[in-house]
Design a protein around this motif. Structure first.
Motif, PDB file in Angstrom:
ATOM      1  N   GLU A  33      10.345  26.114   8.159  1.00 20.44           N
ATOM      2  CA  GLU A  33       8.996  26.678   8.336  1.00 20.44           C
ATOM      3  C   GLU A  33       8.974  27.979   7.344  1.00 20.44           C
ATOM      4  O   GLU A  33       7.715  28.021   6.656  1.00 20.44           O
ATOM      5  CB  GLU A  33       8.954  27.042   9.650  1.00 20.44           C
ATOM      6  CG  GLU A  33       7.788  27.950   9.863  1.00 20.44           C
ATOM      7  CD  GLU A  33       7.449  28.070  11.418  1.00 20.44           C
ATOM      8  OE1 GLU A  33       6.353  28.445  11.957  1.00 20.44           O
ATOM      9  OE2 GLU A  33       8.586  28.561  12.083  1.00 20.44           O
ATOM     10  N   SER A  37       5.888  28.466   4.111  1.00 21.93           N
ATOM     11  CA  SER A  37       5.364  29.737   4.266  1.00 21.93           C
ATOM     12  C   SER A  37       5.732  30.303   2.814  1.00 21.93           C
ATOM     13  O   SER A  37       4.561  30.969   2.204  1.00 21.93           O
ATOM     14  CB  SER A  37       5.840  30.674   5.176  1.00 21.93           C
ATOM     15  OG  SER A  37       5.263  31.985   4.948  1.00 21.93           O
ATOM     16  N   ARG A  42       5.359  22.154  -0.140  1.00 23.48           N
ATOM     17  CA  ARG A  42       3.923  22.206  -0.352  1.00 23.48           C
ATOM     18  C   ARG A  42       3.257  20.854  -0.270  1.00 23.48           C
ATOM     19  O   ARG A  42       2.087  20.575  -0.093  1.00 23.48           O
ATOM     20  CB  ARG A  42       3.316  23.081  -1.318  1.00 23.48           C
ATOM     21  CG  ARG A  42       3.712  22.533  -2.806  1.00 23.48           C
ATOM     22  CD  ARG A  42       3.434  23.650  -3.734  1.00 23.48           C
ATOM     23  NE  ARG A  42       4.252  23.284  -5.017  1.00 23.48           N
ATOM     24  CZ  ARG A  42       5.391  23.389  -5.365  1.00 23.48           C
ATOM     25  NH1 ARG A  42       6.113  24.128  -4.606  1.00 23.48           N
ATOM     26  NH2 ARG A  42       5.819  22.932  -6.563  1.00 23.48           N
ATOM     27  N   ASP A  43       4.133  19.653  -0.357  1.00 24.84           N
ATOM     28  CA  ASP A  43       3.618  18.007  -0.208  1.00 24.84           C
ATOM     29  C   ASP A  43       4.877  17.414  -0.095  1.00 24.84           C
ATOM     30  O   ASP A  43       5.992  17.966   0.066  1.00 24.84           O
ATOM     31  CB  ASP A  43       2.950  18.180  -1.876  1.00 24.84           C
ATOM     32  CG  ASP A  43       3.760  18.357  -2.992  1.00 24.84           C
ATOM     33  OD1 ASP A  43       5.010  18.501  -2.877  1.00 24.84           O
ATOM     34  OD2 ASP A  43       3.104  18.528  -4.073  1.00 24.84           O
ATOM     35  N   ILE A 162       5.084  18.437   8.900  1.00 23.81           N
ATOM     36  CA  ILE A 162       3.498  17.929   9.456  1.00 23.81           C
ATOM     37  C   ILE A 162       3.017  18.958  10.252  1.00 23.81           C
ATOM     38  O   ILE A 162       1.925  19.284  10.165  1.00 23.81           O
ATOM     39  CB  ILE A 162       3.821  16.399  10.084  1.00 23.81           C
ATOM     40  CG1 ILE A 162       4.157  15.561   9.234  1.00 23.81           C
ATOM     41  CG2 ILE A 162       2.190  16.097  10.776  1.00 23.81           C
ATOM     42  CD1 ILE A 162       4.540  14.099   9.684  1.00 23.81           C
ATOM     43  N   ARG A 163       3.627  19.358  11.326  1.00 16.57           N
ATOM     44  CA  ARG A 163       3.257  20.222  12.262  1.00 16.57           C
ATOM     45  C   ARG A 163       2.894  21.896  11.379  1.00 16.57           C
ATOM     46  O   ARG A 163       2.363  22.606  11.807  1.00 16.57           O
ATOM     47  CB  ARG A 163       4.093  20.802  13.218  1.00 16.57           C
ATOM     48  CG  ARG A 163       4.193  19.524  14.193  1.00 16.57           C
ATOM     49  CD  ARG A 163       5.049  19.798  15.564  1.00 16.57           C
ATOM     50  NE  ARG A 163       6.266  19.542  15.303  1.00 16.57           N
ATOM     51  CZ  ARG A 163       7.402  19.784  15.894  1.00 16.57           C
ATOM     52  NH1 ARG A 163       7.315  20.882  17.049  1.00 16.57           N
ATOM     53  NH2 ARG A 163       8.787  19.522  15.502  1.00 16.57           N
ATOM     54  N   CYS A 164       3.712  22.147  10.425  1.00 17.41           N
ATOM     55  CA  CYS A 164       3.189  23.186   9.672  1.00 17.41           C
ATOM     56  C   CYS A 164       2.060  23.003   8.584  1.00 17.41           C
ATOM     57  O   CYS A 164       1.741  23.996   7.791  1.00 17.41           O
ATOM     58  CB  CYS A 164       4.748  23.444   8.638  1.00 17.41           C
ATOM     59  SG  CYS A 164       5.799  24.510   9.515  1.00 17.41           S
ATOM     60  N   GLY A 165       1.719  21.759   8.561  1.00 17.06           N
ATOM     61  CA  GLY A 165       0.386  21.441   7.495  1.00 17.06           C
ATOM     62  C   GLY A 165       0.733  21.273   6.251  1.00 17.06           C
ATOM     63  O   GLY A 165      -0.230  21.249   5.500  1.00 17.06           O
ATOM     64  N   ALA A 166       2.002  21.139   5.834  1.00 14.43           N
ATOM     65  CA  ALA A 166       2.526  21.010   4.586  1.00 14.43           C
ATOM     66  C   ALA A 166       2.027  19.232   3.817  1.00 14.43           C
ATOM     67  O   ALA A 166       1.982  19.331   3.083  1.00 14.43           O
ATOM     68  CB  ALA A 166       4.011  21.191   4.473  1.00 14.43           C
ATOM     69  N   GLY A 168       0.830  15.304   5.545  1.00 10.39           N
ATOM     70  CA  GLY A 168       0.120  14.530   6.704  1.00 10.39           C
ATOM     71  C   GLY A 168       1.011  13.329   7.168  1.00 10.39           C
ATOM     72  O   GLY A 168       2.254  13.269   6.820  1.00 10.39           O
ATOM     73  N   GLN A 169       0.564  12.849   8.380  1.00 13.99           N
ATOM     74  CA  GLN A 169       1.715  11.785   8.922  1.00 13.99           C
ATOM     75  C   GLN A 169       2.028  10.717   8.030  1.00 13.99           C
ATOM     76  O   GLN A 169       3.182  10.118   7.788  1.00 13.99           O
ATOM     77  CB  GLN A 169       0.914  11.304  10.162  1.00 13.99           C
ATOM     78  CG  GLN A 169       0.823  12.316  11.335  1.00 13.99           C
ATOM     79  CD  GLN A 169       0.195  11.927  12.745  1.00 13.99           C
ATOM     80  OE1 GLN A 169      -0.601  11.033  12.525  1.00 13.99           O
ATOM     81  NE2 GLN A 169       1.083  12.179  13.793  1.00 13.99           N
TER      82      GLN A 169
END
Length: 222
Positions: A33, A37, A42-43, A162-166, A168-169
């Protein structure tokens, strides 16, 4: 008879490493996490690089070595206690220590549904030591058990990303697919390792784990 035994062992291993098994793995990211941040992850590509580093020369490599040693030592209470103490001491941060010890404790408590004398000698143990020793005690082959363990840990880290938004599934699945060969190879190497093979050089990941303790807003406990 062997096929039936192998199938039963596979099902048991799947149960122990299922997201539904109550070890609370969903609550931890191992510093990932913080890496998100900081922009280090980032991908899908940067996540893959991060995980490959952890597997090849980071804490996941050390966990694999400790898992293998615990798997071999499940009948030797004194040796197993030494491995458990070493695993606890190798934690690089307070959060990492809490993560591995609490997951190990939760695993042992849940694994008591499959009674075995080894549980009596593991009052407290880091997560890889707990799983390795119990898998060995139940006759599950070390290399297969280790591959499954590493896949489960990697899957949890992908889920955290995925939950951190970095990512997608779909990207998460692609990352796991790309890690398959590396995990299989690593399980083979680590299953033949000794404690002399312990060591890591993922300084940035270790720093991320330390810095996460003061991250202002966070989803995970580590």
């Amino acid at each position: 008879m062997t096929a039936m035994a192998d199938t039963a062992a596979l099902v048991r291993l799947m149960t122990w490493l299922s997201p539904a098994f109550p070890v609370g793995a969903f609550a931890y990211s191992g510093g990932l996490e913080q890496a998100v941040s900081d922009g280090d992850i980032r991908d899908a590509a940067t996540l893959n690089d991060w995980l490959c580093s952890l597997l090849g020369r980071g804490n996941l490599w050390n966990d694999a070595v400790l898992f293998a040693e615990a798997h071999r030592s499940f009948q030797d209470g004194e040796r197993l206690a030494e491995v458990a103490a070493l695993a606890a001491a190798l934690s690089g941060s307070a959060e990492r220590h809490r993560e591995t010890m609490l997951q190990g404790e939760a695993f042992l408590a849940a694994a008591s549904s499959w009674p075995h004398p080894v549980l009596g000698g593991l009052v407290a143990a880091a997560y890889p030591v707990a799983v390795g020793a119990v898998a060995g005690a139940h006759g599950i082959l070390g290399e297969a058990a280790l591959a499954a363990y590493l896949h489960a840990v990697a899957s949890n880290l992908v889920s955290a990303a995925i939950r951190c938004g970095a990512i997608g599934q779909r990207d998460g699945v692609a990352v796991l697919a790309g890690l398959e060969a590396r995990i299989v190879a690593l399980a083979g190497i680590a299953s033949a390792s000794t404690l002399a093979d312990l060591g890591s050089s993922t300084i940035r990941a270790d720093i991320a784990s330390l810095r996460h303790e003061t991250l202002p807003t966070r989803l995970f406990r580590s």
